[in-house]
Enzyme design. Sequence first.
Site, short mmCIF file in Angstrom:
data_model
loop_
_atom_site.label_atom_id
_atom_site.label_comp_id
_atom_site.label_asym_id
_atom_site.label_seq_id
_atom_site.Cartn_x
_atom_site.Cartn_y
_atom_site.Cartn_z
N HIS A 196 67.47 25.99 19.98
CA HIS A 196 68.11 27.30 19.88
C HIS A 196 69.17 27.21 18.78
CE1 HIS A 196 69.10 31.16 22.22
NE2 HIS A 196 70.01 31.12 21.29
N GLN A 218 76.06 27.28 23.41
CA GLN A 218 76.94 28.36 23.84
C GLN A 218 77.57 28.14 25.21
OE1 GLN A 218 73.77 31.32 22.61
NE2 GLN A 218 75.58 32.53 22.22
N PHE A 234 79.29 38.48 26.81
CA PHE A 234 77.97 39.02 27.17
C PHE A 234 77.64 38.80 28.65
CE2 PHE A 234 76.79 39.21 22.64
CZ PHE A 234 75.80 40.18 22.61
N TRP A 247 78.72 32.42 18.84
CA TRP A 247 78.55 32.06 17.42
C TRP A 247 79.80 32.38 16.61
CZ3 TRP A 247 75.07 28.81 18.42
CH2 TRP A 247 74.05 29.09 19.32
N ASN A 292 64.25 29.53 18.77
CA ASN A 292 64.85 30.82 19.00
C ASN A 292 65.23 31.48 17.68
OD1 ASN A 292 66.19 32.78 20.92
ND2 ASN A 292 67.91 32.28 19.58
N GLU A 293 64.75 32.68 17.48
CA GLU A 293 65.18 33.54 16.37
C GLU A 293 65.29 32.85 15.02
OE1 GLU A 293 68.77 35.65 17.39
OE2 GLU A 293 67.79 36.77 18.98
N TYR A 312 68.17 43.92 21.21
CA TYR A 312 69.48 44.48 21.55
C TYR A 312 69.73 45.86 20.98
CZ TYR A 312 70.74 39.65 22.80
OH TYR A 312 70.80 38.42 23.38
N ARG A 334 66.24 31.06 31.63
CA ARG A 334 65.94 30.57 30.28
C ARG A 334 67.15 29.80 29.75
NH1 ARG A 334 66.12 33.52 24.58
NH2 ARG A 334 65.44 31.71 23.39
N ASN A 383 63.49 39.07 21.71
CA ASN A 383 64.93 39.27 21.92
C ASN A 383 65.26 40.63 21.34
OD1 ASN A 383 64.79 36.62 22.72
ND2 ASN A 383 66.13 35.81 21.12
N GLU A 420 65.54 38.02 25.64
CA GLU A 420 66.97 38.35 25.62
C GLU A 420 67.13 39.86 25.56
OE1 GLU A 420 69.35 36.47 22.53
OE2 GLU A 420 68.37 34.54 22.87
#
Length: 522
Positions: free
Chosen positions: A154, A52, A480, A472, A199-200, A342, A109, A340, A415
Amino acid sequence: MELPLLSLFALSFSLTILFGWVAADFLSLNHHSPSSPFPPNFLFGTASSSYQIEGAYLTDGKGLNNWDVFTHKPGTITDGSNGDVADDHYHRYKEDVDLMEDIGVNSYRFSISWARILPKGRFGKVNWAGIDYYNSLIDTLLSRGIEPFVTISHYDIPQELQQRYEGWLSPEIEKDFKYYADICFKNFGDRVKYWITFNEPNVAFICGYRKGLWPPGRCSGSFGNCTCGGDSEREPLIAGSNLLLSHATAVHLYRTKYQKTQGGRIGVAMNTKWFEPISNSSEDKKAAERAQSFYMNWFLDPLILGEYPREMREILGEYLPPLPYKLGKLKPAIDFIGVNHYTSYFVKDCIHSVCEPGDGSTRTEGFALTSPKMNGISIGEPTTLEWLYVYPQGMEKIVTYIKERFNNIPMFITENGIGMKENPNLTTKEMINDVERVEYLRAYLDSLATAIRKGADVRGYFLWSFLDNFEWTHGSSIRFGLHRVDYDTLDRTPRMSASWYKNFIALHASGRLATKPPHTQE
Ligand SMILES: *[C@@H]1O[C@H](CO)[C@@H](O)[C@H](O)[C@H]1NC(C)=O
Ligand SMILES: *[C@@H]1O[C@H](CO)[C@@H](O)[C@H](O)[C@H]1NC(C)=O
Ligand SMILES: *[C@@H]1O[C@H](CO)[C@@H](O)[C@H](O)[C@H]1NC(C)=O
């Protein structure tokens, strides 16, 4: 309820801006560390990931990864952008670490790009320029008292592994991940004390193998529109079991070969939502439990408790691949959970009542329809990002849920943040006046503080994200960042939220890291 409240916040905030919002902000916060809910040595950081922000997608010997290939296919990214340049952080990391130092974070991170270290996985050479790059980044951070908190993968894998054996669908990937993780521990582990293997994985496999919206773009039937095949009911679970196997092997390697001498910790980061039952019926409450099991506990239960959640076993039966034998011997196979978080969604039961099609409604998703809007009610204030509704209470609820289910294993909020579309009609000055982000962060951190006061063992908070970056499938259209990035000039400009976070840290942090990182103090 949420809407007028937030507008009120916005109004009062605009007023405080008139009278000097920095001063007002100081007054509105708890005064100083003795009363701060955040424990000593709490990590206050920001977060990012390699694809990213780095750009430099073929620079200095980096190989192609799955996202490089995916974003170059027409139609995959809503605004047609890709991560070839992104924030060009690869070339600007020194300037970026300066900006972090300005904010006063004591940790950062970031993720290592697998294909920058191993352009062809274990089937080719180590790219020493990649190792040098991460060594410089780590050394630069440490020289400013910023603790590196490193994600090993990630979402990205070298494309070579996709081509040779279909990536996560093959147990072969265990060997590749072990080889790669070993290189990371060996080269960086003298200085990196916090590792996240993945990650996720829940989001990566739901998007990549159930809905076909992310690489490798596989799905079947009514789950999506995939042209390259797939099986939405089996492949996410197969990918999941191969990831658990890879995780177990890397953790075993770390614990037996490195942990004693290097003294770090290793965990995983999960995407979490708070799932709120749409009614108080026992069916909807059970559905909310199922939603949690099919989303987050899908990975956390095997890693910590050594088995899949009961609801998954009951509903999926033989669809569930066996768990790797190794996991049981590592119990728990993580030292901490990366959370993470949101947003939160409502949940409706689809076993006893008929559900319209939607996320969660099918058997393979646990017959629990999830949506931020149900029966005409929104769970919180909508934002310009379609999946993100503001529901700050969700932070306390999810952290408390994890605390209770997993015996208060240490957590880091790896996150949390808010992304938005930018209105092109605004002046740059207006664009950096991100009142909405400040209010979101303030409310979510307040909710986190409540969970900590009630006993949750949370040891750090990483704000997503340090810079605007490649979001993404939304590409550059969703921002963000605490810093605005002008994608023409790549100039970074701190937003109001950057100053707000700086003040927040100054009030709540017990001090910058001196010589010893916090993990050595137990
Ligand atoms: C697949 O494409 C069709 C036609 O464009 C569309 O109507 C349908 O909603 C799509 N299905 C999914 C699950 O995205
Ligand atoms: C469920 O019950 C609680 C406690 O009585 C109440 O506060 C809440 O509003 C109810 N929720 C719904 C969706 O009816
Ligand atoms: C920007 O201005 C144009 C022209 O006045 C208007 O049509 C458009 O809706 C505005 N865009 C936004 C996001 O407000």
